[in-house]
Design a protein around this motif. Structure first.
Motif, PDB file in Angstrom:
ATOM      1  N   UNK A  46       0.953  -1.097  -0.156  1.00 20.33           N
ATOM      2  CA  UNK A  46       0.235   0.654  -0.097  1.00 20.33           C
ATOM      3  C   UNK A  46       0.718   1.194  -0.544  1.00 20.33           C
ATOM      4  N   UNK A  47       2.237   2.022   0.495  1.00 17.16           N
ATOM      5  CA  UNK A  47       2.696   2.075   0.631  1.00 17.16           C
ATOM      6  C   UNK A  47       3.534   3.020  -0.371  1.00 17.16           C
ATOM      7  N   UNK A  48       3.638   1.818  -1.020  1.00 12.51           N
ATOM      8  CA  UNK A  48       4.573   1.289  -2.270  1.00 12.51           C
ATOM      9  C   UNK A  48       3.952   2.496  -3.602  1.00 12.51           C
ATOM     10  N   UNK A  49       2.596   1.635  -3.355  1.00 12.87           N
ATOM     11  CA  UNK A  49       1.773   2.339  -4.308  1.00 12.87           C
ATOM     12  C   UNK A  49       1.182   3.840  -4.471  1.00 12.87           C
ATOM     13  N   UNK A  50       1.024   4.091  -2.717  1.00 13.25           N
ATOM     14  CA  UNK A  50       0.029   5.944  -2.460  1.00 13.25           C
ATOM     15  C   UNK A  50      -1.156   5.948  -2.395  1.00 13.25           C
ATOM     16  N   UNK A  52      -3.823   4.464  -3.651  1.00 10.89           N
ATOM     17  CA  UNK A  52      -4.868   3.083  -3.614  1.00 10.89           C
ATOM     18  C   UNK A  52      -5.444   3.219  -2.016  1.00 10.89           C
ATOM     19  N   UNK A  53      -6.226   3.149  -2.840  1.00 10.67           N
ATOM     20  CA  UNK A  53      -7.058   2.483  -1.132  1.00 10.67           C
ATOM     21  C   UNK A  53      -7.318   1.474  -0.106  1.00 10.67           C
ATOM     22  N   UNK A  57      -7.404  -2.332  -2.388  1.00  4.86           N
ATOM     23  CA  UNK A  57      -5.707  -3.245  -2.494  1.00  4.86           C
ATOM     24  C   UNK A  57      -6.415  -4.665  -2.116  1.00  4.86           C
ATOM     25  N   UNK A  58      -7.203  -4.218  -0.742  1.00  5.65           N
ATOM     26  CA  UNK A  58      -7.748  -6.119  -1.135  1.00  5.65           C
ATOM     27  C   UNK A  58      -8.002  -6.421  -1.705  1.00  5.65           C
ATOM     28  N   UNK A  59      -9.225  -5.859  -2.028  1.00  5.12           N
ATOM     29  CA  UNK A  59     -10.539  -6.897  -3.484  1.00  5.12           C
ATOM     30  C   UNK A  59      -8.930  -6.951  -4.464  1.00  5.12           C
ATOM     31  N   UNK A  60      -8.193  -6.029  -4.680  1.00  7.07           N
ATOM     32  CA  UNK A  60      -7.362  -6.224  -6.221  1.00  7.07           C
ATOM     33  C   UNK A  60      -6.331  -7.990  -5.815  1.00  7.07           C
TER      34      UNK A  60
END
Length: 126
Positions: A46-50, A52-53, A57-60
Motif C-alpha cells: 500500500x505504501x509503495x503504490x501510494x 490506492x485505498x 488493495x485488498x480486493x485487488x
C-alpha cells in the motif's frame, strides 16, 4: 457444447478477454509490478503504490490470488503477519508486462500529443 455462465465467477467465452478484463483494471498490473521484487506485507504494498485505498488493495490482491497470480501467506505471529508474493504464473507475466511498460514509457509523449491534437468528429460527420 457446454454453456458457460457469464456471472461473477469470471468466466467469459473468449479466453483473451477473460484474462485481459481482469488484468486491465486500474490496479492489478501496478500491484503485480510492485510484488515483482519479492514478498511484501500488505502495508508495504500500500505504501509503495501510494494512492490506492486499503479496501481496493485488498480486493485487488484477493482477485489476483483467485487468478493464481499471487499467494497470500499468513505467519502465526502476534499480531499475524501476512505476506503477498507472485506465484510462478505471476512471475511469468513480468516479462511481457515489462515490455509493455517500456513501450508506454518510450511512447508516452507521442500518445499525449495525439490526445491533445485529437479533434472529435462532429455530429454531421458521424
Amino acid at each position: 457444447m457446454v454453456a458457460r455462465k457469464l456471472v461473477d465467477d469470471g468466466l467469459h467465452p473468449c479466453p483473451i478477454r477473460n484474462v485481459l478484463d481482469r488484468l486491465g483494471d486500474r490496479w492489478s498490473l501496478l500491484v503485480l509490478r510492485t510484488l515483482a521484487p519479492g514478498a511484501m506485507r500488505f502495508t508495504v504494498v500500500k505504501r509503495t503504490i501510494g494512492d490506492i485505498s486499503q479496501r481496493m488493495l485488498a480486493q485487488t490482491l484477493r482477485r489476483l490470488e483467485q487468478d493464481g497470480l499471487v499467494t497470500r501467506t499468513v505467519h502465526p505471529t502476534i499480531p499475524p503477519r501476512v505476506d503477498y508474493a507472485l506465484t510462478p504464473l505471476g512471475q511469468s507475466l513480468m516479462e511481457p508486462l515489462d515490455a509493455l511498460v517500456r513501450w508506454a514509457d518510450e511512447h508516452h509523449g507521442a500518445v499525449r500529443a495525439a490526445r491533445q491534437a485529437y479533434v472529435p468528429p462532429t455530429a454531421e460527420a458521424a
